[in-house]
Design a protein around this motif. Structure first.
Motif, PDB file in Angstrom:
ATOM      1  N   PHE A  89       0.846  -1.187   0.000  1.00 44.87           N
ATOM      2  CA  PHE A  89       0.000   0.000   0.000  1.00 44.87           C
ATOM      3  C   PHE A  89       0.877   1.231   0.000  1.00 44.87           C
ATOM      4  N   GLY A  90       0.448   2.251  -0.706  1.00 38.26           N
ATOM      5  CA  GLY A  90       1.163   3.525  -0.700  1.00 38.26           C
ATOM      6  C   GLY A  90       2.393   3.499  -1.587  1.00 38.26           C
ATOM      7  N   LYS A  91       3.166   4.551  -1.455  1.00 39.23           N
ATOM      8  CA  LYS A  91       4.352   4.730  -2.278  1.00 39.23           C
ATOM      9  C   LYS A  91       5.555   4.045  -1.639  1.00 39.23           C
ATOM     10  N   MET A  92       6.399   3.472  -2.478  1.00 41.72           N
ATOM     11  CA  MET A  92       7.684   2.996  -1.992  1.00 41.72           C
ATOM     12  C   MET A  92       8.589   4.214  -1.812  1.00 41.72           C
ATOM     13  N   LEU A  93       9.513   4.103  -0.874  1.00 38.70           N
ATOM     14  CA  LEU A  93      10.503   5.166  -0.668  1.00 38.70           C
ATOM     15  C   LEU A  93      11.873   4.651  -1.021  1.00 38.70           C
ATOM     16  N   LYS A  94      12.725   5.554  -1.499  1.00 33.93           N
ATOM     17  CA  LYS A  94      14.130   5.220  -1.718  1.00 33.93           C
ATOM     18  C   LYS A  94      14.948   6.107  -0.793  1.00 33.93           C
ATOM     19  N   LEU A  95      15.674   5.482   0.121  1.00 34.35           N
ATOM     20  CA  LEU A  95      16.515   6.214   1.064  1.00 34.35           C
ATOM     21  C   LEU A  95      17.770   6.725   0.364  1.00 34.35           C
ATOM     22  N   PRO A  96      18.466   7.685   0.950  1.00 37.04           N
ATOM     23  CA  PRO A  96      19.679   8.233   0.315  1.00 37.04           C
ATOM     24  C   PRO A  96      20.735   7.179  -0.037  1.00 37.04           C
ATOM     25  N   ASP A  97      20.794   6.077   0.726  1.00 35.23           N
ATOM     26  CA  ASP A  97      21.786   5.032   0.420  1.00 35.23           C
ATOM     27  C   ASP A  97      21.310   4.065  -0.656  1.00 35.23           C
ATOM     28  N   GLY A  98      20.122   4.313  -1.237  1.00 32.62           N
ATOM     29  CA  GLY A  98      19.580   3.476  -2.299  1.00 32.62           C
ATOM     30  C   GLY A  98      18.636   2.391  -1.817  1.00 32.62           C
ATOM     31  N   THR A  99      18.516   2.176  -0.523  1.00 35.32           N
ATOM     32  CA  THR A  99      17.598   1.174   0.011  1.00 35.32           C
ATOM     33  C   THR A  99      16.157   1.569  -0.305  1.00 35.32           C
ATOM     34  N   MET A 100      15.391   0.618  -0.809  1.00 34.34           N
ATOM     35  CA  MET A 100      13.977   0.852  -1.095  1.00 34.34           C
ATOM     36  C   MET A 100      13.152   0.314   0.064  1.00 34.34           C
ATOM     37  N   LEU A 101      12.117   1.066   0.459  1.00 35.00           N
ATOM     38  CA  LEU A 101      11.209   0.642   1.519  1.00 35.00           C
ATOM     39  C   LEU A 101       9.819   0.445   0.938  1.00 35.00           C
ATOM     40  N   LEU A 102       9.181  -0.674   1.272  1.00 33.13           N
ATOM     41  CA  LEU A 102       7.844  -0.984   0.786  1.00 33.13           C
ATOM     42  C   LEU A 102       6.937  -1.243   1.983  1.00 33.13           C
ATOM     43  N   PRO A 103       5.925  -0.384   2.189  1.00 29.92           N
ATOM     44  CA  PRO A 103       4.958  -0.639   3.263  1.00 29.92           C
ATOM     45  C   PRO A 103       3.872  -1.608   2.785  1.00 29.92           C
ATOM     46  N   TYR A 104       3.377  -2.422   3.703  1.00 29.09           N
ATOM     47  CA  TYR A 104       2.275  -3.312   3.382  1.00 29.09           C
ATOM     48  C   TYR A 104       1.477  -3.591   4.644  1.00 29.09           C
ATOM     49  N   HIS A 105       0.324  -4.240   4.469  1.00 28.24           N
ATOM     50  CA  HIS A 105      -0.531  -4.514   5.623  1.00 28.24           C
ATOM     51  C   HIS A 105      -1.290  -5.813   5.433  1.00 28.24           C
TER      52      HIS A 105
END
Length: 178
Positions: free
Chosen positions: A8-24
């Motif tokens: 759900f929602g937008k994935m984020l990319k942190l400054p070090d390139g790590t991608m974050l994916l929220p889910y539920h």
């Protein structure tokens, strides 16, 4: 192997390139989670529970605040009522604060972005009259929200309005779709 409920929602990319994916997992026994990828989405690791019952937390929306800080806006079902709650992280999403309520009854789901001037914009469905999409601004990285200056983006929609997604264009214009 990770079992993912519903992204759900937008994935984020942190400054070090790590991608974050929220889910539920949800909707009535909801738990909000986060997974990360360090290889541009080929593999997903380090599942972290953001929030879980007795309140059912679903539909997480992430925002990167800088310096390892994140916030997440969650749709919560509590005592038969739904609204938006917020949790914060100071370690790139590995641990999260206890969620706190930020909107009223039937004001959900949400999306949050950082504007060019540093403020945060939270947009969300308003499922009570006037039905539509509403917004709140934070001048303090989500520590407080300006309740006295709510923004009514749309006030003539139906009762199941929501799921906004906002961006700010390079020219400063904010575009919200719902």
């Amino acid at each position: 192997r990770l079992e993912v409920g519903s992204p759900f929602g937008k994935m984020l990319k942190l400054p070090d390139g790590t991608m974050l994916l929220p889910y539920h997992f949800g909707p009535t026994t909801g738990a909000a989670w986060l997974i990360r990828s360090r290889d541009n989405g080929r593999t997903w690791v380090d599942p972290v529970r953001i929030a879980e019952g007795p309140i059912a937390y679903t539909e997480p929306a992430l925002c990167h605040l800088g310096d390892g800080r994140l916030l997440v806006i969650l749709r919560a079902l509590h005592m038969g009522q739904t609204g938006l709650w917020q949790s914060d992280s100071a370690d790139n999403g590995y641990t999260w604060s206890e969620p706190r309520s930020i909107t009223g009854f039937h004001e959900h789901p949400g999306d949050v972005i950082r504007l060019h001037d540093g403020r945060l914009l939270l947009t969300y469905g308003r499922r009570v009259p006037p039905y539509g999409i509403q917004g709140l601004v934070s001048h303090a990285d989500g520590k407080t929200w300006d309740e006295s200056n709510k923004i009514l983006l749309v006030g003539d929609a139906g009762t199941d309005t929501g799921y906004p997604s906002s961006i700010q264009r390079d020219n400063g214009a904010i575009v919200t779709v719902y």
